[in-house]
Motif scaffolding. Structure first.
Motif, PDB file in Angstrom:
ATOM      1  N   GLY A   1       1.155  -1.527  -0.110  1.00 18.04           N
ATOM      2  CA  GLY A   1      -0.272   0.005  -0.361  1.00 18.04           C
ATOM      3  C   GLY A   1       0.822   1.496  -0.263  1.00 18.04           C
ATOM      4  O   GLY A   1       0.455   2.457  -0.820  1.00 18.04           O
ATOM      5  N   GLU A   2       2.011   0.800   0.609  1.00 20.04           N
ATOM      6  CA  GLU A   2       2.606   2.322   1.324  1.00 20.04           C
ATOM      7  C   GLU A   2       3.347   2.832  -0.154  1.00 20.04           C
ATOM      8  O   GLU A   2       3.828   3.809  -0.788  1.00 20.04           O
ATOM      9  CB  GLU A   2       3.552   2.412   2.440  1.00 20.04           C
ATOM     10  CG  GLU A   2       2.906   2.682   3.548  1.00 20.04           C
ATOM     11  CD  GLU A   2       3.314   2.571   4.719  1.00 20.04           C
ATOM     12  OE1 GLU A   2       4.953   2.695   4.841  1.00 20.04           O
ATOM     13  OE2 GLU A   2       3.380   2.113   5.779  1.00 20.04           O
ATOM     14  N   LEU A   3       3.495   1.785  -1.319  1.00 20.03           N
ATOM     15  CA  LEU A   3       4.516   2.006  -2.253  1.00 20.03           C
ATOM     16  C   LEU A   3       3.864   2.195  -3.060  1.00 20.03           C
ATOM     17  O   LEU A   3       4.175   3.166  -4.358  1.00 20.03           O
ATOM     18  CB  LEU A   3       5.276   0.481  -2.683  1.00 20.03           C
ATOM     19  CG  LEU A   3       6.563  -0.170  -1.882  1.00 20.03           C
ATOM     20  CD1 LEU A   3       6.780  -1.375  -2.117  1.00 20.03           C
ATOM     21  CD2 LEU A   3       7.691   0.995  -1.985  1.00 20.03           C
ATOM     22  N   LEU A   4       2.752   1.870  -2.931  1.00 21.58           N
ATOM     23  CA  LEU A   4       1.399   2.442  -4.281  1.00 21.58           C
ATOM     24  C   LEU A   4       0.944   3.846  -4.501  1.00 21.58           C
ATOM     25  O   LEU A   4       1.324   4.711  -4.950  1.00 21.58           O
ATOM     26  CB  LEU A   4       0.245   1.470  -4.381  1.00 21.58           C
ATOM     27  CG  LEU A   4       0.538   0.307  -4.930  1.00 21.58           C
ATOM     28  CD1 LEU A   4      -0.503  -0.561  -5.213  1.00 21.58           C
ATOM     29  CD2 LEU A   4       0.775   0.390  -6.780  1.00 21.58           C
ATOM     30  N   ALA A   5       0.982   4.359  -2.866  1.00 20.88           N
ATOM     31  CA  ALA A   5       0.498   5.582  -2.119  1.00 20.88           C
ATOM     32  C   ALA A   5       1.767   6.060  -2.604  1.00 20.88           C
ATOM     33  O   ALA A   5       1.645   7.593  -3.407  1.00 20.88           O
ATOM     34  CB  ALA A   5       0.497   5.770  -1.053  1.00 20.88           C
ATOM     35  N   TRP A   6       3.286   6.233  -2.415  1.00 26.17           N
ATOM     36  CA  TRP A   6       4.020   6.632  -2.732  1.00 26.17           C
ATOM     37  C   TRP A   6       4.605   7.418  -4.579  1.00 26.17           C
ATOM     38  O   TRP A   6       4.637   8.162  -5.195  1.00 26.17           O
ATOM     39  CB  TRP A   6       5.941   6.655  -2.733  1.00 26.17           C
ATOM     40  CG  TRP A   6       6.207   6.708  -1.474  1.00 26.17           C
ATOM     41  CD1 TRP A   6       5.581   5.789  -0.191  1.00 26.17           C
ATOM     42  CD2 TRP A   6       6.667   8.128  -0.792  1.00 26.17           C
ATOM     43  NE1 TRP A   6       5.555   6.936   1.423  1.00 26.17           N
ATOM     44  CE2 TRP A   6       6.758   8.142   0.674  1.00 26.17           C
ATOM     45  CE3 TRP A   6       6.683   8.880  -1.092  1.00 26.17           C
ATOM     46  CZ2 TRP A   6       7.313   9.072   1.928  1.00 26.17           C
ATOM     47  CZ3 TRP A   6       6.852  10.389  -0.429  1.00 26.17           C
ATOM     48  CH2 TRP A   6       6.687   9.941   1.328  1.00 26.17           C
ATOM     49  N   LEU A   7       3.553   6.278  -5.303  1.00 26.59           N
ATOM     50  CA  LEU A   7       3.796   6.378  -6.853  1.00 26.59           C
ATOM     51  C   LEU A   7       2.650   6.662  -7.059  1.00 26.59           C
ATOM     52  O   LEU A   7       2.923   7.782  -7.877  1.00 26.59           O
ATOM     53  CB  LEU A   7       3.718   4.768  -7.563  1.00 26.59           C
ATOM     54  CG  LEU A   7       5.676   3.710  -7.093  1.00 26.59           C
ATOM     55  CD1 LEU A   7       5.539   2.353  -7.844  1.00 26.59           C
ATOM     56  CD2 LEU A   7       6.589   5.091  -7.987  1.00 26.59           C
ATOM     57  N   TYR A   8       1.848   6.586  -7.224  1.00 22.67           N
ATOM     58  CA  TYR A   8       0.274   7.156  -7.301  1.00 22.67           C
ATOM     59  C   TYR A   8       0.222   8.915  -7.218  1.00 22.67           C
ATOM     60  O   TYR A   8      -0.824   9.437  -7.361  1.00 22.67           O
ATOM     61  CB  TYR A   8      -0.876   6.489  -7.406  1.00 22.67           C
ATOM     62  CG  TYR A   8      -0.847   5.175  -8.334  1.00 22.67           C
ATOM     63  CD1 TYR A   8      -1.405   5.689  -9.592  1.00 22.67           C
ATOM     64  CD2 TYR A   8      -0.155   4.349  -8.506  1.00 22.67           C
ATOM     65  CE1 TYR A   8      -1.451   4.895 -10.292  1.00 22.67           C
ATOM     66  CE2 TYR A   8       0.010   2.564  -9.255  1.00 22.67           C
ATOM     67  CZ  TYR A   8      -0.197   3.760 -10.538  1.00 22.67           C
ATOM     68  OH  TYR A   8      -0.533   2.906 -12.300  1.00 22.67           O
ATOM     69  N   LEU A   9       0.063   8.794  -5.128  1.00 23.85           N
ATOM     70  CA  LEU A   9       0.315  10.108  -5.412  1.00 23.85           C
ATOM     71  C   LEU A   9       1.318  11.239  -5.459  1.00 23.85           C
ATOM     72  O   LEU A   9       0.955  12.224  -5.288  1.00 23.85           O
ATOM     73  CB  LEU A   9       0.010   9.891  -3.531  1.00 23.85           C
ATOM     74  CG  LEU A   9      -1.141   9.277  -3.599  1.00 23.85           C
ATOM     75  CD1 LEU A   9      -1.205   8.895  -2.092  1.00 23.85           C
ATOM     76  CD2 LEU A   9      -2.430   9.737  -4.070  1.00 23.85           C
ATOM     77  N   HIS A  10       2.327  10.529  -5.874  1.00 19.58           N
ATOM     78  CA  HIS A  10       3.295  11.361  -6.779  1.00 19.58           C
ATOM     79  C   HIS A  10       3.991  11.378  -8.348  1.00 19.58           C
ATOM     80  O   HIS A  10       5.178  11.186  -8.518  1.00 19.58           O
ATOM     81  CB  HIS A  10       5.082  11.324  -5.966  1.00 19.58           C
ATOM     82  CG  HIS A  10       4.070  11.633  -4.828  1.00 19.58           C
ATOM     83  ND1 HIS A  10       4.244  13.099  -4.306  1.00 19.58           N
ATOM     84  CD2 HIS A  10       4.580  11.213  -3.246  1.00 19.58           C
ATOM     85  CE1 HIS A  10       4.121  13.594  -3.069  1.00 19.58           C
ATOM     86  NE2 HIS A  10       4.171  12.148  -2.092  1.00 19.58           N
ATOM     87  N   PRO A  11       2.663  11.198  -8.784  1.00 21.57           N
ATOM     88  CA  PRO A  11       2.684  11.072 -10.178  1.00 21.57           C
ATOM     89  C   PRO A  11       3.870  11.447 -11.091  1.00 21.57           C
ATOM     90  O   PRO A  11       4.689  10.649 -12.312  1.00 21.57           O
ATOM     91  CB  PRO A  11       1.720  10.916 -10.767  1.00 21.57           C
ATOM     92  CG  PRO A  11       0.668  11.429  -9.765  1.00 21.57           C
ATOM     93  CD  PRO A  11       1.433  11.833  -8.849  1.00 21.57           C
TER      94      PRO A  11
END
Length: 197
Positions: free
Chosen positions: A18-28
């Motif tokens: 969840g955190e890895l995807l959050a870092w990627l998708y919330l800072h596209p």
């Protein structure tokens, strides 16, 4: 040992996913190396590499090589990008959005999420968090903290409350019941032991 699925969003296998995807998708707009992502999410580089292989296989990320570096970013062209971004914002978003907002403010020595979000992140059962409680240790300007909280709210879709405390009070072994209570419950670190001028 198999990791327990996270209560913040049980669709994911772990908090790390969840955190890895959050870092990627919330800072596209950003590209991350596996080293960057390991540091940001607080997980090992082999874990990041393994999850990046899975994300790439699922069409969730784009990659390019720069020398020995593997540079990764969210694939915002995929049909799941918008709903996935929205879902990540209201679940794992605080861990990916708040650090950069707080790091830009002078006087922030440490920062933590506490309360229901931190409890769910620590897999304590309960309803989804309605707001995000943040403790800042240091002497930052209160207006700047207010502005950071409003900026975070626009991305995370929920209320963000930031409390400020002095390093002396935070590091004291005695006294403040608020500090004693916080220390006895889950805290999710956003910024730790940062030296400020």
């Amino acid at each position: 040992m198999r990791e327990t699925p996270p209560l913040l969003l049980p669709l994911f296998r772990s908090n790390a996913v969840g955190e890895l995807l959050a870092w990627l998708y919330l800072h596209p707009e950003k590209e991350y190396s596996t080293t960057d992502l390991a540091r940001q999410a607080g997980v090992s580089q082999p874990t990041v590499s393994r999850e990046m292989d899975r994300f790439a296989a699922a069409g969730l990320t784009k990659e390019r090589r720069h020398g020995n570096l593997r540079l990764i970013r969210a694939d915002t062209d995929t049909i799941v990008a918008k709903p996935l971004t929205d879902l990540l914002a209201v679940t794992f978003g605080p861990a990916a959005i708040l650090p950069s907002l707080l790091q830009s403010i002078p006087g922030v020595n440490e920062a933590y999420i506490y309360g229901s979000w931190a409890a769910r992140h620590a897999n304590q059962t309960g309803p989804p968090p309605r707001d995000i409680d943040v403790l800042v240790v240091g002497s930052p300007d209160e207006d700047e903290l207010y502005d950071a909280a409003r900026s975070a709210e626009r991305v995370l879709g929920r209320e963000v409350n930031i409390s400020r405390i002095s390093p002396t009070s935070w590091n004291s072994d005695q006294g403040d019941p608020f500090v004693m209570s916080l220390r006895s419950k889950p805290l999710h670190p956003l910024i730790q032991n940062r030296r400020t001028s």
